[in-house]
Enzyme design. Structure first.
Site, PDB file in Angstrom:
ATOM      1  N   CYS A 122      26.300 113.876  22.521  1.00 28.52           N
ATOM      2  CA  CYS A 122      26.388 114.068  23.976  1.00 28.52           C
ATOM      3  C   CYS A 122      27.831 114.189  24.421  1.00 28.52           C
ATOM      4  O   CYS A 122      28.663 113.371  24.042  1.00 28.52           O
ATOM      5  CB  CYS A 122      25.841 112.854  24.714  1.00 28.52           C
ATOM      6  SG  CYS A 122      24.137 112.560  24.446  1.00 28.52           S
ATOM      7  N   CYS A 130      18.372 120.181  22.430  1.00 24.77           N
ATOM      8  CA  CYS A 130      19.242 119.940  23.581  1.00 24.77           C
ATOM      9  C   CYS A 130      19.890 121.274  23.928  1.00 24.77           C
ATOM     10  O   CYS A 130      20.668 121.815  23.141  1.00 24.77           O
ATOM     11  CB  CYS A 130      20.284 118.897  23.169  1.00 24.77           C
ATOM     12  SG  CYS A 130      21.496 118.570  24.441  1.00 24.77           S
ATOM     13  N   GLU A 159      25.496 122.219  34.243  1.00 27.98           N
ATOM     14  CA  GLU A 159      24.696 121.471  35.206  1.00 27.98           C
ATOM     15  C   GLU A 159      23.470 122.331  35.565  1.00 27.98           C
ATOM     16  O   GLU A 159      23.576 123.314  36.307  1.00 27.98           O
ATOM     17  CB  GLU A 159      25.560 121.178  36.452  1.00 27.98           C
ATOM     18  CG  GLU A 159      24.812 120.639  37.640  1.00 27.98           C
ATOM     19  CD  GLU A 159      23.851 119.483  37.318  1.00 27.98           C
ATOM     20  OE1 GLU A 159      24.289 118.467  36.789  1.00 27.98           O
ATOM     21  OE2 GLU A 159      22.646 119.637  37.611  1.00 27.98           O
ATOM     22  N   CYS A 165      33.340 115.965  35.201  1.00 22.49           N
ATOM     23  CA  CYS A 165      33.192 114.528  34.975  1.00 22.49           C
ATOM     24  C   CYS A 165      34.266 114.133  33.963  1.00 22.49           C
ATOM     25  O   CYS A 165      34.494 114.865  32.990  1.00 22.49           O
ATOM     26  CB  CYS A 165      31.801 114.196  34.443  1.00 22.49           C
ATOM     27  SG  CYS A 165      30.505 114.723  35.582  1.00 22.49           S
ATOM     28  N   ASN A 176      30.932 108.888  23.772  1.00 19.71           N
ATOM     29  CA  ASN A 176      31.323 109.613  22.558  1.00 19.71           C
ATOM     30  C   ASN A 176      32.699 110.208  22.778  1.00 19.71           C
ATOM     31  O   ASN A 176      32.898 110.943  23.739  1.00 19.71           O
ATOM     32  CB  ASN A 176      30.339 110.758  22.276  1.00 19.71           C
ATOM     33  CG  ASN A 176      29.016 110.236  21.771  1.00 19.71           C
ATOM     34  OD1 ASN A 176      28.963 109.329  20.955  1.00 19.71           O
ATOM     35  ND2 ASN A 176      27.935 110.800  22.281  1.00 19.71           N
ATOM     36  N   LEU A 204      23.779 108.743  36.230  1.00 25.23           N
ATOM     37  CA  LEU A 204      24.337 107.861  37.268  1.00 25.23           C
ATOM     38  C   LEU A 204      25.766 107.433  36.918  1.00 25.23           C
ATOM     39  O   LEU A 204      26.704 107.708  37.653  1.00 25.23           O
ATOM     40  CB  LEU A 204      23.409 106.649  37.441  1.00 25.23           C
ATOM     41  CG  LEU A 204      23.799 105.678  38.548  1.00 25.23           C
ATOM     42  CD1 LEU A 204      23.684 106.312  39.920  1.00 25.23           C
ATOM     43  CD2 LEU A 204      22.933 104.404  38.476  1.00 25.23           C
TER      44      LEU A 204
HETATM   45  N1  SAH Z   1      25.216 118.278  33.606  1.00 26.15           N
HETATM   46  C1  SAH Z   1      24.077 117.505  33.333  1.00 26.15           C
HETATM   47  C2  SAH Z   1      23.492 117.758  31.969  1.00 26.15           C
HETATM   48  C3  SAH Z   1      24.438 117.914  30.844  1.00 26.15           C
HETATM   49  S1  SAH Z   1      25.351 116.470  30.427  1.00 26.15           S
HETATM   50  C4  SAH Z   1      24.356 116.032  33.538  1.00 26.15           C
HETATM   51  O1  SAH Z   1      25.505 115.661  33.724  1.00 26.15           O
HETATM   52  O2  SAH Z   1      23.386 115.280  33.556  1.00 26.15           O
HETATM   53  C5  SAH Z   1      24.093 115.582  29.558  1.00 26.15           C
HETATM   54  C6  SAH Z   1      24.392 114.088  29.352  1.00 26.15           C
HETATM   55  O3  SAH Z   1      25.490 113.883  28.455  1.00 26.15           O
HETATM   56  C7  SAH Z   1      24.745 113.393  30.644  1.00 26.15           C
HETATM   57  O4  SAH Z   1      24.043 112.198  30.840  1.00 26.15           O
HETATM   58  C8  SAH Z   1      26.191 113.153  30.443  1.00 26.15           C
HETATM   59  O5  SAH Z   1      26.624 112.156  31.235  1.00 26.15           O
HETATM   60  C9  SAH Z   1      26.278 112.845  28.968  1.00 26.15           C
HETATM   61  N2  SAH Z   1      27.648 112.874  28.468  1.00 26.15           N
HETATM   62  C10 SAH Z   1      28.629 113.709  28.848  1.00 26.15           C
HETATM   63  N3  SAH Z   1      29.777 113.434  28.180  1.00 26.15           N
HETATM   64  C11 SAH Z   1      29.503 112.399  27.363  1.00 26.15           C
HETATM   65  C12 SAH Z   1      30.300 111.672  26.395  1.00 26.15           C
HETATM   66  N4  SAH Z   1      31.574 111.951  26.167  1.00 26.15           N
HETATM   67  N5  SAH Z   1      29.683 110.695  25.723  1.00 26.15           N
HETATM   68  C13 SAH Z   1      28.383 110.401  25.921  1.00 26.15           C
HETATM   69  N6  SAH Z   1      27.598 111.059  26.808  1.00 26.15           N
HETATM   70  C14 SAH Z   1      28.157 112.048  27.527  1.00 26.15           C
HETATM   71 FE1  SF4 Z   2      29.469 116.343  34.281  1.00 26.02          FE
HETATM   72 FE2  SF4 Z   2      27.198 117.150  33.082  1.00 26.02          FE
HETATM   73 FE3  SF4 Z   2      29.057 118.937  33.839  1.00 26.02          FE
HETATM   74 FE4  SF4 Z   2      29.572 117.319  31.802  1.00 26.02          FE
HETATM   75  S1  SF4 Z   2      28.002 118.883  31.876  1.00 26.02           S
HETATM   76  S2  SF4 Z   2      30.983 117.833  33.514  1.00 26.02           S
HETATM   77  S3  SF4 Z   2      28.514 115.453  32.446  1.00 26.02           S
HETATM   78  S4  SF4 Z   2      27.881 117.599  35.190  1.00 26.02           S
END
Ligand code: SAH
Ligand code: SF4
Length: 359
Positions: free
Chosen positions: A337, A106, A163, A117, A294, A217
């Site tokens: 994650c 990863c 991202e 987010c 998580n 999503l």
């Molecule tokens: N920015 C991209 C890729 C990195 S995040 C994206 O958002 O898709 C990779 C994955 O980890 C995403 O699906 C994200 O939603 C998830 N993720 C982020 N924070 C998390 C958390 N606290 N618990 C579980 N999954 C999480």
């Molecule tokens: Fe959102 Fe992915 Fe950036 Fe975390 S890494 S803030 S889940 S876009």
């Protein structure tokens, strides 16, 4: 900082241009790719099919530089988290996850993330910098070759920090090296780019490279998605779904998209939410990956009960969606994650690295 051109992050096409510029034949690109990405050799002097004057020239004008492994942590389940220091001093993390015959890496595409987010530790940290293509491919190189590693990575997911579609060119260049049969030779199914929904760049993706696409999503209506995935205000769900459809159409509907949906207690985990997800995705060929939230320090969100998670999953399965539940790996080393934060801040003007305790 080195002024020499770092050849580590150049795809074969780019290497061909580089060699042509220095009046060398194009096939040198293939030779160099094999040395670096198949044999793990970074020392020009060991590249025995290059004559001595070429080796000297390469040493003078170029380099093969991998990012620095600052520390690594191994979890009881075999998950390894690497803390990696970039040339600027910034820290990123990558995670290696062994699973039966697979070994998934990863990787990070940015140090931090600007998209904030609300459930993500990386987002809470803010944006630091984009990674260069050598810093991206360097992560795969480290996993395969660092300290004469005998383990081979079989799958790469861009699900670490950042991202990927907001660092488009370097991500594409690195993914080309991952796919190259004279480098890592990973098939399109084994490379996944995960995005929170950068619509214009999803549209560009299939025109530039053929890899697997995952969409984060997390909410199926704009009101909730605006709140938890703020980039939704710029690219609302309707435009996201349309670009998913266009993506699938560009492969004549022979592909499937992975939909990631994080489950957060009392936020997006009700049956009403599941029904919205099912309706929204009714025309999209996809499989759904549910990720129980998580936790990380500073977040007030919680993970739903196991029962609630399974009710949500069963609802989607009964609607005909292939639905999987992502199991948490590497939690005790904060490698799961959304727990990736770089954990150390960059050293400022000669100061020592300090622990980033506030997260
Ligand atoms: N920015 C991209 C890729 C990195 S995040 C994206 O958002 O898709 C990779 C994955 O980890 C995403 O699906 C994200 O939603 C998830 N993720 C982020 N924070 C998390 C958390 N606290 N618990 C579980 N999954 C999480
Ligand atoms: Fe959102 Fe992915 Fe950036 Fe975390 S890494 S803030 S889940 S876009």
């Amino acid at each position: 900082m080195s002024q020499k051109k770092n050849l580590l992050g150049l795809s074969q096409d780019s290497l061909e241009k580089f060699f042509q510029k220095i009046n060398e034949p194009k096939f040198r690109a293939k030779q160099l790719t094999k040395w670096v990405h198949q044999k793990g050799i970074l020392d020009f002097d060991q590249m025995t099919d290059f004559n001595i004057s070429l080796r000297e020239k390469l040493k003078e004008i170029s380099s093969l530089q991998i990012p620095k492994v600052y520390k690594s942590f191994e979890s009881k389940d075999g998950t390894i988290k690497y803390l990696i220091q970039l040339e600027s001093g910034s820290m990123i993390e990558m995670v290696e996850i062994p699973d039966k015959k697979r070994r998934t890496l990863c990787i990070s595409s940015q140090a931090g993330c600007a998209l904030q987010c609300t459930f993500c530790a990386t987002g809470a940290q803010g944006f630091d910098q984009n990674l260069s293509s050598d810093e991206i491919i360097g992560q795969l190189w480290i996993s395969n070759f660092y300290k004469n590693n005998k383990k081979t990575i079989t799958n790469v997911v861009f699900m670490g920090m950042g991202e990927p579609l907001l660092n488009f060119e370097p991500v594409i260049e690195a993914a080309k090296i991952m796919k190259d049969q004279f480098a890592y030779g990973l098939s399109r199914k084994r490379i996944t780019i995960s995005t929170s929904g950068i619509v214009p760049n999803i549209d560009q993706l299939s025109k530039n490279i053929d890899v697997s696409l995952a969409i984060s999503l997390h909410a199926a209506d704009d009101k909730l998605r605006d709140e938890i995935v703020p980039i939704n205000k710029k690219y609302p769900i309707k435009s996201l779904i349309e670009s998913c459809r266009n993506y699938l159409m560009s492969y004549e509907n022979k592909r499937s998209i992975t939909i990631e949906y994080i489950l957060i207690k009392d936020i997006n985990d009700s049956l009403k939410d599941a029904a919205k997800v099912s309706k929204l995705l009714s025309n999209i060929t996809c499989k759904i990956n549910l990720i129980p939230f998580n936790s990380f320090k500073g977040s007030s969100y919680e993970k739903p009960s196991n029962n609630k998670i399974h009710v949500f999953k069963d609802f989607l399965m009964n609607k005909g969606f292939i639905t999987t539940l992502r199991t948490t790996r590497g939690d005790e080393v904060s490698a799961a994650c959304g727990q990736l934060v770089g954990n150390l801040v960059r050293p400022v003007k000669g100061k020592k690295l300090i622990s980033h305790k506030s997260l």
